[in-house]
Design an enzyme around this catalytic site. Structure first.
Site: not given
Ligand code: NDP
Ligand SMILES: O=C(O)C(=O)[C@@H](O)[C@H](O)C(=O)CO
Length: 274
Positions: A46, A51, A76, A109
C-alpha cells in the site's frame, strides 16, 4: 509465497487480508523496506502518490521478479489531483513511477468535501476500471454520507474503504455503512502507530497466546473481516506482523480489546481535511 488469506471484493477479485504499508518511509529507504516485506512473504503493498515513494516500491518489485499476478499493488490519488482529468493524469504518473502497466487497487485518498470534487474523481476511477487499467477501485477516509453519494451515482460501488481503524478508534458506523453497500473495510494505522501496544489488556492477551501485542491487535482486526496494512521498517517486526494466521482470539478477548475504544484518532479528520 506465504499462505496469506484473501478477501473477495465486490467485483469478484481477491485481495490479501494483510498488506505492507509504506507511509513515512523515505524514498531512499523504501526499496529495501519493500524488499524485506516481499522476502517475508507479503504480496500486497500500500503506497500513495503523496508518500513520495512510489518509485522505491517499483524498484523493489522489479528486483524481486515475482510474477505480476501474485502481487496486489495499491496507490491513491492525492487531494490536489482531484477532478476527472486531473485524476486520470495522476493515475498515469503513479503507474510510471511504479513501473507498472496496471494497478490492483486505486483509491481516492480523502473525500476533501470542501472541494466537492470526489464524485468527478470517482468517475475518472470508473473510466480507468472500464479500461482495465486497474482491477478494482475504491476510496479512503470516506464517511457514510460520502460512500452513499458515490453509490447513488448508480455506477461502480467502491470495492474498499481504507480508513483509520484500531482498538482506540473503531469507526463502527463507517464500517457498518460500508458492509451494507458491499464495501470491504481496510484498516490504516492498524496498530494505532504502536499507541495501543503497551495497554495491559493487550499485553495480557498476548502473554496468554505467547504472541506479541502487535500480533494480537492485527489478529483482532482480521477476525472481524478487515484488511490490515501495518507498516514497519524493522525486518523482525515485518515478519512478526505477517505471522497472525495460526492462532485465534476468543470472543471474550475480542470484546476486551473492543473496550480500548476512546475516540483515539491519530490522523486528520475526514470532514475537515482538504
Ligand atoms: N489512507 C490513509 O489516509 C492512510 C493510510 N495509511 C496506510 O496505513 C499504513 C500503516 O499505518 P501507519 O500510520 O504506518 O501505522 P501502524 O499502525 O502500521 O504503525 C506503524 C508503527 O508501529 C511500529 N510497529 C510496527 N510493527 C510493530 C511491531 N510488531 N511491534 C512494535 N511496533 C511495531 C512501527 O515501527 P518501526 O517502523 O520502527 O518498526 C511504526 O512506528 C501506512 O504505512 C499507509 O500505507 C496510514 C495513514 C493514513
Ligand atoms: O498517510 C496517509 O495516507 C495520509 O493521508 C495522511 O497521513 C496525511 O498524508 C497526513 O499525514 C496529513 O497530515
Amino acid at each position: 509465497m506465504a499462505d496469506t488469506p484473501v478477501l473477495t471484493l465486490n467485483n469478484g477479485i481477491t485481495m490479501p487480508q494483510i498488506g505492507y504499508g509504506v507511509f513515512q518511509i523515505p524514498e531512499a529507504d523504501t526499496a529495501a523496506a519493500v524488499t524485506s516485506a516481499l522476502e517475508a512473504g507479503y504480496r500486497s503493498i500500500d503506497t500513495a502518490a503523496v508518500y513520495g515513494n512510489e518509485a522505491g516500491v517499483g524498484a523493489a518489485l522489479r528486483d524481486a521478479g515475482i510474477p505480476r499476478d501474485e502481487l496486489f499493488i495499491t496507490t491513491k490519488v492525492w487531494n490536489s489531483d482531484q477532478g476527472y482529468d486531473e485524476a486520470l493524469r495522476a493515475f498515469d504518473a503513479s503507474l510510471a513511477r511504479l513501473g507498472l502497466d496496471h494497478l490492483d487497487l486505486y483509491l481516492i485518498h480523502w473525500p476533501t468535501p470542501k472541494h466537492e470534487k470526489y464524485l468527478d474523481t470517482w468517475r475518472a476511477l470508473e473510466t480507468l476500471y472500464e479500461q482495465k487499467r486497474v482491477r478494482a477501485i475504491g476510496v479512503s477516509n470516506f464517511f457514510p454520507e460520502h460512500l452513499r453519494a458515490v453509490a447513488d451515482l448508480g455506477g461502480t460501488v467502491p470495492a474498499v474503504n481504507q480508513i483509520e481503524v484500531h482498538p482506540a478508534l473503531q469507526q463502527r458506523a463507517v464500517q457498518a455503512a460500508g458492509a451494507e453497500l458491499g464495501v470491504v473495510t481496510e484498516a490504516w494505522s492498524p496498530l494505532a502507530q504502536a499507541g495501543v501496544l503497551d495497554d495491559p489488556r493487550v499485553t495480557s492477551i498476548a502473554a496468554t497466546h505467547d504472541r506479541s501485542p502487535a500480533q494480537v491487535v492485527l489478529r483482532w482486526h482480521v477476525q472481524q473481516g478487515r484488511v490490515v496494512i501495518p507498516k514497519s521498517v524493522t525486518p523482525s517486526r515485518i515478519r512478526e506482523n505477517l505471522a497472525i494466521f495460526d492462532f485465534e482470539l476468543t470472543p471474550a478477548e475480542i470484546a476486551e480489546i473492543d473496550g480500548l475504544e476512546r475516540d483515539g484518532r491519530t490522523g486528520p479528520h475526514p470532514q475537515h481535511f482538504n
